[in-house]
Design a protein around this motif. Structure first.
Motif, PDB file in Angstrom:
ATOM      1  N   THR A  26     -29.931 -56.113  34.079  1.00 47.05           N
ATOM      2  CA  THR A  26     -31.147 -57.026  33.801  1.00 47.05           C
ATOM      3  C   THR A  26     -31.639 -56.747  32.439  1.00 47.05           C
ATOM      4  N   GLU A  27     -32.882 -57.459  32.044  1.00 47.89           N
ATOM      5  CA  GLU A  27     -33.023 -57.299  30.980  1.00 47.89           C
ATOM      6  C   GLU A  27     -34.415 -56.405  30.671  1.00 47.89           C
ATOM      7  N   ASN A  28     -34.278 -55.763  29.731  1.00 52.54           N
ATOM      8  CA  ASN A  28     -35.589 -54.697  29.341  1.00 52.54           C
ATOM      9  C   ASN A  28     -36.844 -55.462  29.306  1.00 52.54           C
ATOM     10  N   GLY A  29     -37.774 -54.840  29.916  1.00 47.93           N
ATOM     11  CA  GLY A  29     -39.232 -55.438  29.970  1.00 47.93           C
ATOM     12  C   GLY A  29     -39.264 -56.356  31.028  1.00 47.93           C
ATOM     13  N   ARG A  61     -37.698 -55.242  24.080  1.00 49.31           N
ATOM     14  CA  ARG A  61     -37.819 -56.365  25.354  1.00 49.31           C
ATOM     15  C   ARG A  61     -36.908 -57.551  25.242  1.00 49.31           C
ATOM     16  N   GLY A  62     -36.237 -57.677  26.455  1.00 47.21           N
ATOM     17  CA  GLY A  62     -35.236 -58.560  26.456  1.00 47.21           C
ATOM     18  C   GLY A  62     -33.840 -58.255  26.189  1.00 47.21           C
ATOM     19  N   LEU A  63     -33.656 -56.971  25.425  1.00 52.10           N
ATOM     20  CA  LEU A  63     -32.089 -56.612  25.534  1.00 52.10           C
ATOM     21  C   LEU A  63     -31.479 -55.757  26.709  1.00 52.10           C
ATOM     22  N   PRO A  64     -30.366 -55.729  26.778  1.00 55.57           N
ATOM     23  CA  PRO A  64     -29.732 -55.337  28.216  1.00 55.57           C
ATOM     24  C   PRO A  64     -30.087 -53.917  28.783  1.00 55.57           C
ATOM     25  N   THR A  65     -30.446 -53.936  30.042  1.00 60.30           N
ATOM     26  CA  THR A  65     -30.714 -52.599  30.756  1.00 60.30           C
ATOM     27  C   THR A  65     -29.759 -52.625  31.866  1.00 60.30           C
ATOM     28  N   TRP A  66     -29.204 -51.239  32.158  1.00 62.49           N
ATOM     29  CA  TRP A  66     -28.500 -51.341  33.332  1.00 62.49           C
ATOM     30  C   TRP A  66     -28.907 -50.181  34.294  1.00 62.49           C
ATOM     31  N   ILE A  85     -20.849 -52.901  44.419  1.00 62.01           N
ATOM     32  CA  ILE A  85     -22.006 -53.951  44.364  1.00 62.01           C
ATOM     33  C   ILE A  85     -22.359 -54.065  42.972  1.00 62.01           C
ATOM     34  N   VAL A  86     -22.477 -55.208  42.517  1.00 59.82           N
ATOM     35  CA  VAL A  86     -23.001 -55.556  41.217  1.00 59.82           C
ATOM     36  C   VAL A  86     -24.158 -56.508  41.274  1.00 59.82           C
ATOM     37  N   VAL A  87     -25.461 -56.256  40.740  1.00 65.63           N
ATOM     38  CA  VAL A  87     -26.405 -57.384  40.622  1.00 65.63           C
ATOM     39  C   VAL A  87     -26.481 -57.711  39.329  1.00 65.63           C
ATOM     40  N   ALA A  88     -25.959 -58.913  38.934  1.00 64.91           N
ATOM     41  CA  ALA A  88     -26.156 -59.281  37.536  1.00 64.91           C
ATOM     42  C   ALA A  88     -27.006 -60.350  37.283  1.00 64.91           C
ATOM     43  N   MET A  89     -28.366 -59.854  36.880  1.00 68.56           N
ATOM     44  CA  MET A  89     -29.223 -60.708  36.574  1.00 68.56           C
ATOM     45  C   MET A  89     -29.674 -60.991  35.199  1.00 68.56           C
ATOM     46  N   ASN A  90     -28.757 -60.687  34.310  1.00 70.92           N
ATOM     47  CA  ASN A  90     -28.820 -60.948  32.994  1.00 70.92           C
ATOM     48  C   ASN A  90     -27.606 -61.921  32.488  1.00 70.92           C
ATOM     49  N   PRO A  91     -28.063 -63.064  32.208  1.00 74.43           N
ATOM     50  CA  PRO A  91     -26.884 -63.898  31.689  1.00 74.43           C
ATOM     51  C   PRO A  91     -26.068 -63.403  30.668  1.00 74.43           C
ATOM     52  N   LYS A  92     -26.711 -62.684  29.564  1.00 74.65           N
ATOM     53  CA  LYS A  92     -25.844 -62.159  28.514  1.00 74.65           C
ATOM     54  C   LYS A  92     -24.901 -61.187  28.792  1.00 74.65           C
ATOM     55  N   THR A  93     -25.123 -60.513  29.723  1.00 79.22           N
ATOM     56  CA  THR A  93     -24.109 -59.509  30.049  1.00 79.22           C
ATOM     57  C   THR A  93     -23.196 -59.732  31.582  1.00 79.22           C
TER      58      THR A  93
END
Length: 104
Positions: A26-29, A61-66, A85-93
């Motif tokens: 996800t994204e931080n924040g 805020r906005g940088l990648p977080t896992w 299982i992968v939940v990829a909510m951040n298009p950048k990663t």
């Protein structure tokens, strides 16, 4: 001529019902910490050994977080590189997150 090595996808059969890992990107924040902990607590309250690790390279805020969750009936708590299982909510990663996914 130099040979190039292609990355072979990891193939693994799940060894049991309660043996898998989940990677959430996800994204931080974004408020994902609450959702991540809710998933972790739900599995724990079912009596299944589970561990979680938040990986956030930056507090900006906005940088990648896992968030990585390991469910292990045997009680293993260490993270695995591969994910069932992968939940990829951040298009950048998204591509990087997809590379961790076990084929099958």
């Amino acid at each position: 001529m130099a040979q190039t090595q292609t990355k072979k996808p990891v193939q693994r059969r799940l060894s049991g019902v309660n043996e898998f890992s989940i990677n959430i990107g996800t994204e931080n924040g974004s408020g994902s910490q609450t959702a991540n902990l809710t998933i972790l607590r739900a599995i724990f309250k079912m009596g299944i050994p589970v561990s979680g690790k938040n990986i956030f390279p930056s507090n900006i805020r906005g940088l990648p977080t896992w968030y990585k969750i390991r469910v292990s009936q045997s009680g293993y708590g260490g993270r695995r590189k591969e994910a069932d299982i992968v939940v990829a909510m951040n298009p950048k990663t998204f591509t990087e997150d997809q590379d961790d996914l076990v084929e099958g």
